[in-house]
Scaffold this active site. Structure first.
Site, PDB file in Angstrom:
ATOM      1  CB  ALA A   9       5.103 -16.006  14.037  1.00 18.42           C
TER       2      ALA A   9
ATOM      3  CD  GLU B 171      -0.972 -18.908  10.443  1.00 15.48           C
ATOM      4  OE1 GLU B 171      -1.906 -18.935  10.208  1.00 15.48           O
ATOM      5  OE2 GLU B 171       0.142 -19.284  10.818  1.00 15.48           O
TER       6      GLU B 171
ATOM      7  N   GLY C  64       2.399 -20.123  14.048  1.00 17.09           N
ATOM      8  CA  GLY C  64       3.808 -20.733  14.219  1.00 17.09           C
ATOM      9  C   GLY C  64       3.615 -22.120  14.962  1.00 17.09           C
TER      10      GLY C  64
ATOM     11  CD  GLU D 126       3.101 -22.179   9.984  1.00 18.18           C
ATOM     12  OE1 GLU D 126       3.497 -21.240  10.904  1.00 18.18           O
ATOM     13  OE2 GLU D 126       3.206 -22.090   8.838  1.00 18.18           O
TER      14      GLU D 126
HETATM   15  N1  COA Z   1       2.584 -12.703  19.183  1.00 16.79           N
HETATM   16  C1  COA Z   1       2.975 -11.827  19.923  1.00 16.79           C
HETATM   17  N2  COA Z   1       2.581 -11.897  21.324  1.00 16.79           N
HETATM   18  C2  COA Z   1       1.498 -12.677  21.621  1.00 16.79           C
HETATM   19  C3  COA Z   1       0.984 -13.652  20.813  1.00 16.79           C
HETATM   20  C4  COA Z   1       1.804 -13.773  19.296  1.00 16.79           C
HETATM   21  N3  COA Z   1       1.296 -14.774  18.298  1.00 16.79           N
HETATM   22  N4  COA Z   1       0.138 -14.457  21.223  1.00 16.79           N
HETATM   23  C5  COA Z   1      -0.210 -13.813  22.503  1.00 16.79           C
HETATM   24  N5  COA Z   1       0.656 -13.014  22.627  1.00 16.79           N
HETATM   25  C6  COA Z   1       0.876 -12.303  23.981  1.00 16.79           C
HETATM   26  C7  COA Z   1      -0.135 -10.941  24.010  1.00 16.79           C
HETATM   27  O1  COA Z   1       0.146  -9.956  23.023  1.00 16.79           O
HETATM   28  C8  COA Z   1      -0.204 -10.681  25.558  1.00 16.79           C
HETATM   29  O2  COA Z   1       0.841  -9.886  25.940  1.00 16.79           O
HETATM   30  P1  COA Z   1       0.770  -8.701  26.789  1.00 16.79           P
HETATM   31  O3  COA Z   1       0.155  -9.290  28.018  1.00 16.79           O
HETATM   32  O4  COA Z   1       2.092  -7.888  26.614  1.00 16.79           O
HETATM   33  O5  COA Z   1      -0.424  -7.821  26.249  1.00 16.79           O
HETATM   34  C9  COA Z   1       0.150 -12.287  25.983  1.00 16.79           C
HETATM   35  O6  COA Z   1       0.836 -12.956  25.021  1.00 16.79           O
HETATM   36  C10 COA Z   1      -1.103 -12.785  26.437  1.00 16.79           C
HETATM   37  O7  COA Z   1      -1.949 -12.965  25.404  1.00 16.79           O
HETATM   38  P2  COA Z   1      -3.386 -12.694  25.327  1.00 16.79           P
HETATM   39  O8  COA Z   1      -4.110 -12.469  24.082  1.00 16.79           O
HETATM   40  O9  COA Z   1      -3.718 -11.618  26.703  1.00 16.79           O
HETATM   41  O10 COA Z   1      -4.046 -14.108  26.133  1.00 16.79           O
HETATM   42  P3  COA Z   1      -5.554 -14.526  25.931  1.00 16.79           P
HETATM   43  O11 COA Z   1      -5.881 -15.574  26.622  1.00 16.79           O
HETATM   44  O12 COA Z   1      -6.554 -13.237  25.962  1.00 16.79           O
HETATM   45  O13 COA Z   1      -5.799 -15.086  24.217  1.00 16.79           O
HETATM   46  C11 COA Z   1      -4.845 -16.306  22.445  1.00 16.79           C
HETATM   47  C12 COA Z   1      -5.070 -15.981  23.865  1.00 16.79           C
HETATM   48  C13 COA Z   1      -4.024 -17.224  21.929  1.00 16.79           C
HETATM   49  C14 COA Z   1      -6.136 -16.559  21.869  1.00 16.79           C
HETATM   50  C15 COA Z   1      -4.332 -14.843  22.034  1.00 16.79           C
HETATM   51  O14 COA Z   1      -3.094 -14.528  22.362  1.00 16.79           O
HETATM   52  C16 COA Z   1      -4.146 -14.875  20.409  1.00 16.79           C
HETATM   53  O15 COA Z   1      -5.016 -14.935  19.624  1.00 16.79           O
HETATM   54  N6  COA Z   1      -2.671 -14.970  20.022  1.00 16.79           N
HETATM   55  C17 COA Z   1      -2.402 -14.742  18.485  1.00 16.79           C
HETATM   56  C18 COA Z   1      -2.580 -15.917  17.792  1.00 16.79           C
HETATM   57  C19 COA Z   1      -2.343 -15.768  16.521  1.00 16.79           C
HETATM   58  O16 COA Z   1      -2.833 -15.155  15.772  1.00 16.79           O
HETATM   59  N7  COA Z   1      -1.100 -16.598  16.141  1.00 16.79           N
HETATM   60  C20 COA Z   1      -0.524 -16.681  14.744  1.00 16.79           C
HETATM   61  C21 COA Z   1       0.619 -15.444  14.525  1.00 16.79           C
HETATM   62  S1  COA Z   1       1.138 -15.525  12.923  1.00 16.79           S
END
Ligand code: COA
Length: 260
Positions: free
Chosen positions: A66, A134, A111, A114
């Site tokens: 999400a 989460e 999400g 999910e």
């Molecule tokens: N919501 C909003 N934005 C997200 C996102 C999320 N769940 N997951 C990734 N993004 C965005 C990042 O903020 C970033 O945006 P920006 O370039 O404008 O700063 C872009 O997507 C790229 O992500 P980034 O974190 O830079 O890539 P990474 O390769 O370093 O890491 C992940 C990849 C998937 C490990 C990391 O993005 C992450 O942990 N995401 C969240 C996962 C999460 O907690 N999901 C559950 C949400 S309830």
């Protein structure tokens, strides 16, 4: 209808819906959840569509969860509405009445996991990563993860993944029953196309009967579940496709199913 965050394409009877926010790793914001729900409802109503493939744009993520940037200002009431909207999307997919196949090439987190679990089949690249992170945000899964992961992989795995929040690779996800099949990254498209073609050529009413019996039936006591199965089995005998399938077997030819 054109969407901002979801693209739609048809190949024969296979409709592919692609979450298209690759710069945000296809994170599910409110608008995307609404568009996906509508796109799935359209696919359900369109008789020309027999199978749906759900994918994420780019090579990095199926869906990375999400959209966290939207959450910071939410009140509990707003969070409740968001959780309900996400759960409604997942139920729309799960109860579509047509097979839905998730094509997972990268991150399927929160999400995204999910969303994948609401699909009926999940094919993953060996580079895919899964998880319910989460807890690291001080949250719990809100789009059905606690329920579907428990049903797919059992309580032990659901508690491990949700409490610890760590990522698992595709091989572990396959061992847990979360993933149907893992293939090398360069074979993902062909594998999904092959599976989707097989489903598109199958008898649609029999596919629906299986989906109903397995999904609805599994939520009931065994007697009710068995009654579901008997109902679906009996209804199949009212179809031309059943006569075609059994006739083709006896005549040693390939069946051609029409959906009637
Ligand atoms: N919501 C909003 N934005 C997200 C996102 C999320 N769940 N997951 C990734 N993004 C965005 C990042 O903020 C970033 O945006 P920006 O370039 O404008 O700063 C872009 O997507 C790229 O992500 P980034 O974190 O830079 O890539 P990474 O390769 O370093 O890491 C992940 C990849 C998937 C490990 C990391 O993005 C992450 O942990 N995401 C969240 C996962 C999460 O907690 N999901 C559950 C949400 S309830």
């Amino acid at each position: 209808m054109a969407f901002r965050n979801v693209t739609t394409s048809d190949r024969g009877a296979v409709r592919t819906l692609t979450v298209n926010r690759p710069d945000k790793l296809n994170a599910l914001n409110r608008e995307t959840i609404g568009e996906l729900t509508l796109a799935f409802r359209q696919a359900a109503q369109d008789d020309a569509v027999r199978v749906v493939v759900l994918a994420g744009a780019g090579d990095k993520a199926f869906v990375a969860g999400a959209d966290i940037s939207e959450m910071t200002a939410w009140s509990p009431t707003r969070a409740q509405a968001a959780s309900r909207a996400g759960q409604e999307l997942m139920l729309t997919i799960e109860r579509l009445g047509k097979p839905v196949l998730a094509k997972i090439q990268g991150y399927a987190l929160g999400g995204g996991m999910e969303l994948a679990m609401a699909c009926h089949l999940r094919v993953a690249s060996d580079r895919a990563k899964f998880g319910q992170p989460e807890i690291g945000l001080g949250l719990i899964p809100g789009f059905g993860g606690t329920q579907r992961l428990t049903r797919l992989a059992g309580r032990g795995a659901a508690l491990e993944l949700c409490l610890l929040g760590h990522q698992i690779d595709a091989a572990r996800a396959e061992r847990l029953g979360v993933v149907t099949r893992v293939v090398p990254a360069d074979e993902l498209d062909a594998t999904v196309d092959g599976m989707a073609d097989q489903l598109a050529a199958a008898a649609p009413l029999a596919l629906k009967g299986i989906l109903d019996a397995v999904i609805e039936g599994a939520e009931c006591a065994i007697d009710q579940g068995l009654a579901f199965e008997t109902q679906g089995f009996a209804i199949a005998f009212s179809t031309d496709d059943m006569r075609e399938g059994t006739g083709a077997f006896l005549e040693r030819r390939k069946p051609s199913f029409k959906g009637s």
